[in-house]
Scaffold this motif. Sequence first.
Motif, PDB file in Angstrom:
ATOM      1  N   LEU A 139       0.841  -1.198   0.000  1.00 28.97           N
ATOM      2  CA  LEU A 139       0.000   0.000   0.000  1.00 28.97           C
ATOM      3  C   LEU A 139       0.870   1.240   0.000  1.00 28.97           C
ATOM      4  O   LEU A 139       1.898   1.291   0.686  1.00 28.97           O
ATOM      5  N   GLU A 140       0.460   2.222  -0.778  1.00 26.52           N
ATOM      6  CA  GLU A 140       1.048   3.566  -0.707  1.00 26.52           C
ATOM      7  C   GLU A 140      -0.108   4.545  -0.654  1.00 26.52           C
ATOM      8  O   GLU A 140      -0.949   4.585  -1.560  1.00 26.52           O
ATOM      9  N   LEU A 141      -0.138   5.386   0.421  1.00 26.40           N
ATOM     10  CA  LEU A 141      -1.330   6.202   0.653  1.00 26.40           C
ATOM     11  C   LEU A 141      -0.965   7.517   1.332  1.00 26.40           C
ATOM     12  O   LEU A 141      -0.221   7.533   2.317  1.00 26.40           O
ATOM     13  N   ARG A 142      -1.507   8.615   0.756  1.00 26.71           N
ATOM     14  CA  ARG A 142      -1.475   9.919   1.431  1.00 26.71           C
ATOM     15  C   ARG A 142      -2.699   9.987   2.330  1.00 26.71           C
ATOM     16  O   ARG A 142      -3.831   9.942   1.859  1.00 26.71           O
ATOM     17  N   LEU A 143      -2.468  10.128   3.624  1.00 26.33           N
ATOM     18  CA  LEU A 143      -3.548   9.933   4.582  1.00 26.33           C
ATOM     19  C   LEU A 143      -4.595  11.043   4.543  1.00 26.33           C
ATOM     20  O   LEU A 143      -5.791  10.785   4.542  1.00 26.33           O
ATOM     21  N   GLU A 144      -4.174  12.303   4.541  1.00 24.21           N
ATOM     22  CA  GLU A 144      -5.123  13.403   4.652  1.00 24.21           C
ATOM     23  C   GLU A 144      -6.047  13.452   3.444  1.00 24.21           C
ATOM     24  O   GLU A 144      -7.257  13.630   3.578  1.00 24.21           O
ATOM     25  N   SER A 145      -5.503  13.293   2.256  1.00 24.98           N
ATOM     26  CA  SER A 145      -6.320  13.353   1.039  1.00 24.98           C
ATOM     27  C   SER A 145      -6.838  11.989   0.616  1.00 24.98           C
ATOM     28  O   SER A 145      -7.676  11.895  -0.274  1.00 24.98           O
TER      29      SER A 145
END
Length: 798
Positions: A139-145
């Motif tokens: 997984l690769e994820l930008r948390l806020e957006s």
Amino acid sequence: MIGPHSPRVAARLHLMFALPPNPAMPRGLGLACVVALLLSLLRSGTAGASDALMLRPAERLSESLASPKGQNLPSFLNANHVDGQTDTQTRLEGNAVLRKKAITIRADQMVYDQASDTARASGRVRVNRAGNTYEGPYLELRLESFEGFFDSPRYQLLRAQANGQAERVEFLSEERSRIHRATYTTCKRDGTPDWMPDWMLSARTLEIDTGIDEGVAKGVVLSFKGVPILPVPYLSFPISNQRKSGLLPPSVGLDNVNGFEFTQPYYWNIAPNRDATITPSLMTERGVHLGSELRYLEANYSGSASLSLMPSDRLRDQNRWGFHAAHQGRLSSAWTDQGISLSVLLNRVSDDNYWRDFQSSTASIAPSLTQRLLDSQINLSWSNSGFSNSIRMQRWQTLQAPDTIVPPYDSLPQLHSRYQVNNWRGVDLAFDADLTRFQSDATLTQQPNGERLYALMQASRPWNAPYGYLTPKLQLHATNYSLDNAFNGARQTQRVVPTLGLDGALVFERQGNWFGQSMLQTMEPRFFLVSSAYRDQQNLPNYDSGANDFNMATIYQENQFVGHDRISDGSQLTLGLTSRFLDAQSGAEAIRLSLAQRVRFQDAKVFLPGTLPAEKGVSDLLLGASARPNTQWRFDATFQVSPNTQRTVRSNVVAHYKPGSFRALSVAYRFQRDNSELVDLAWQWPLLSGEENASAGAASADGKWYSVGRLNYSVRDQQLVDTLVGLEYDAGCWLGRFVVQRNRTGAATYSQNVMLQLEFVGFARLGVNPLQSLRANIPNYESLRTLEPIPSRFSNYD
């Protein structure tokens, strides 16, 4: 500890570590954590009072994920081993957990970049956001957006109670995601590696938008039991119980009138309070049919309208159409108590055979259009200072040959007003006035059209006590006719009839023990004495009068006729006795036994055309019984017995048994001497029990196979009149229904149709829907699936 006395600290703290005791953790990292915390505390000391957080009470946790604009919420990290640099990057090894807002990420390894607010997780990765979960290797994820991707995930969607797997998931925003090489089903996984759902939607790409509760799939194949049954290039569907525009699942049907029928409905969600359904159909024996329905709901009015069009119907070689509309509303008015109520009902069809030819559930846009008498009317009603007033325009369409039934009169218009005062010096007063213009075809009714002015004045003085009541009543009926043409030698005629009545009853009670429980038994004798003066009414037209049905309610009424054109004459006494058994604790009625009989003191002189007047003496004896021994059983029976022949004239016996959900049995026997004798059996019952299947978001039946049906048998003709039999199968995530129906439409004609449906729970229904027929024919029928509230995100909280 950060408590309620340090809100500014909580608002400023961007990164916190919750670390379990671990001797292997580097000492420098613990010191770095302390330094970072102290720096945050020092910075927070300079904040103004405007930054303080305010606590507000709430009755329930909020389902919304929205956060204040521009606010960077804190992140919480936990792992067996943590290292990194403050405000730059943190590495987590072993049971890594990251929480932020409504997002929880669990993995074997994880790297969190504070600057870009990005998490990269590998190993056994699991993401939970607002109850939606994803599991996979990377997984690769930008948390806020909530932007990023997930490789080879398996997923579960909370609101849709669905799951699937994919080659890759792209998270486009907090509400939108794009899934490549995706599968979708509401069948629950059993945990085995080779598990295959009973039904599955496969798509080249699947886009999920939780903001509008919509799924859009491209390159779609719907498979059932591993067999592709519906390939479509494009498909949109709701992922919750919310409405959305789009094509609804098609349906197919087969009957002896339409032949093979294919229907493809389209649903248009115009607005939250308006929608429309357009339903084109192709019938092999008749041609093309187009149905449509519009519904609307506003603060002060609501309604629906339906239109059916069938050009060049080959069954009758003519154009066919039907229209139905219903509207209810309230108009504001300063001179009424609660405004003016408006109701509109319109029912019109093209021809007399419409009710016979559009019996099937797919072709009929409104059940009211398949009746033989179609009512259309407009009503205005209002009240003010004790007055209740109404204006009505009513027209009828009769779908029968004129020599079969005389069409009812239209009311064009009818004006009615009522004034009522209760307990005026102990007296109840009421006054009714009605002016109606009656219109019909005089060649069929054999009497002229005209206006009728009717007035009824009533005064009664009730005396009520715990042991009974006594109510004398005085009525005065006054009627005036103004006819278009002379009837029996007159165009103007009047009638005034006074009526005296006396109604009384006593109530005796005793405590006892019956059927193993404490009960209260009552004995309630009742008498009803009425006397009306005779006025010759045979020369008056009859616009709306008919014989009252003879039953336990009408035997205690002053007038033996409905309507206002005939007022019964003479003196008569009704004697009755009722005994009730009441539960001593709850007061619930377990048994009721009743009998009543009327005594006429002279022959009646007022009667309806084509009937015989009532003779002096006693009427038929009425017997009634009802029992509710428990919540499962219910019995009702009525008998009408002739004292002359001592034989039953009419009888009606009904028994209902409902021991639990999806179990219902009803048996009825209806008899009318020299007319009909019918036995009616209806049921919904499990045939083979299975494990309890909990379907996503819905209550499940506790069996696999269910039998449903209704048999209406004529003992006199020794044949079935109406028949409905079928089977239902509950597999948890899908339902199957097969129903065959046969209804009589004439003395020797029948309509027959076959209904087959597959319901993929939480997704779609394919085939002809038999639920309307099942509910109409089987008392206490329950659908194997009911809509449930959307699950809370806290029901699947990590």
